[in-house]
Motif scaffolding. Sequence first.
Motif, PDB file in Angstrom:
ATOM      1  N   PHE A   7     -34.959  37.543 -12.572  1.00 40.63           N
ATOM      2  CA  PHE A   7     -35.212  38.115 -11.578  1.00 40.63           C
ATOM      3  C   PHE A   7     -35.994  37.555 -10.506  1.00 40.63           C
ATOM      4  CE2 PHE A   7     -36.043  41.525  -8.496  1.00 40.63           C
ATOM      5  CZ  PHE A   7     -34.855  42.262  -8.279  1.00 40.63           C
ATOM      6  N   ILE A   8     -37.125  37.624 -11.102  1.00 39.48           N
ATOM      7  CA  ILE A   8     -38.237  36.881 -10.249  1.00 39.48           C
ATOM      8  C   ILE A   8     -37.961  35.465  -9.888  1.00 39.48           C
ATOM      9  CG2 ILE A   8     -40.837  36.156 -10.131  1.00 39.48           C
ATOM     10  CD1 ILE A   8     -41.313  38.554 -11.986  1.00 39.48           C
ATOM     11  N   LYS A   9     -37.381  34.647 -10.584  1.00 38.56           N
ATOM     12  CA  LYS A   9     -36.840  33.190  -9.935  1.00 38.56           C
ATOM     13  C   LYS A   9     -35.915  33.321  -9.098  1.00 38.56           C
ATOM     14  CE  LYS A   9     -37.847  30.626 -14.238  1.00 38.56           C
ATOM     15  NZ  LYS A   9     -37.186  29.601 -15.273  1.00 38.56           N
ATOM     16  N   ARG A  10     -35.001  34.414  -9.007  1.00 39.43           N
ATOM     17  CA  ARG A  10     -34.093  34.541  -7.908  1.00 39.43           C
ATOM     18  C   ARG A  10     -34.579  35.116  -6.659  1.00 39.43           C
ATOM     19  NH1 ARG A  10     -29.069  36.639 -11.740  1.00 39.43           N
ATOM     20  NH2 ARG A  10     -28.943  34.971 -13.138  1.00 39.43           N
ATOM     21  N   TYR A  11     -35.160  36.192  -6.735  1.00 38.97           N
ATOM     22  CA  TYR A  11     -35.591  37.002  -5.689  1.00 38.97           C
ATOM     23  C   TYR A  11     -37.080  37.242  -5.562  1.00 38.97           C
ATOM     24  CZ  TYR A  11     -30.721  38.681  -7.015  1.00 38.97           C
ATOM     25  OH  TYR A  11     -29.247  38.970  -7.382  1.00 38.97           O
ATOM     26  N   GLY A  12     -37.817  36.738  -6.434  1.00 36.47           N
ATOM     27  CA  GLY A  12     -39.381  36.865  -5.978  1.00 36.47           C
ATOM     28  C   GLY A  12     -39.791  38.101  -6.663  1.00 36.47           C
ATOM     29  N   LYS A  13     -41.334  37.948  -6.772  1.00 35.38           N
ATOM     30  CA  LYS A  13     -41.829  39.181  -7.589  1.00 35.38           C
ATOM     31  C   LYS A  13     -42.226  40.074  -6.706  1.00 35.38           C
ATOM     32  CE  LYS A  13     -46.499  38.936  -8.034  1.00 35.38           C
ATOM     33  NZ  LYS A  13     -47.705  38.649  -8.144  1.00 35.38           N
TER      34      LYS A  13
END
Length: 124
Positions: free
Chosen positions: A74-80
């Motif tokens: 999720f973080i890789k796709r949308y950010g932390k």
Amino acid sequence: MRRELGIARCGLACCLCSENTKCHGCNSEECPDNDLCENKKCSIKKKLTHCYMCSENCKKGLLSKIKPYAFTLFIKRYGKDKLLNCLEKNEKNGIVYHREGINGDYDDFDDVEKLIEFILTGKR
């Protein structure tokens, strides 16, 4: 939610963890698994603060479990920040990170994409 605790190296949500009153995170050296944590060892070796910063699609250590793996993707796709925002919104809407022990509403999935959709929408 204690947003300032953020996300662990492996992708787990320290900010929502029921253990966060006595745990001070991956870098505190207080974790009982400190010397055994494969994700911590690997990320330190690669000079990364988190697994989501790695270009590999890895399933070592805790990333072999669906929740930290999905949170990392999720973080890789949308950010932390997007993950933290979604988790905060979901918590306000009654979604529980730890319901029984360390298992909660984010653990009832066997498909990474369905879990990512759940994080985004708060709906099954």
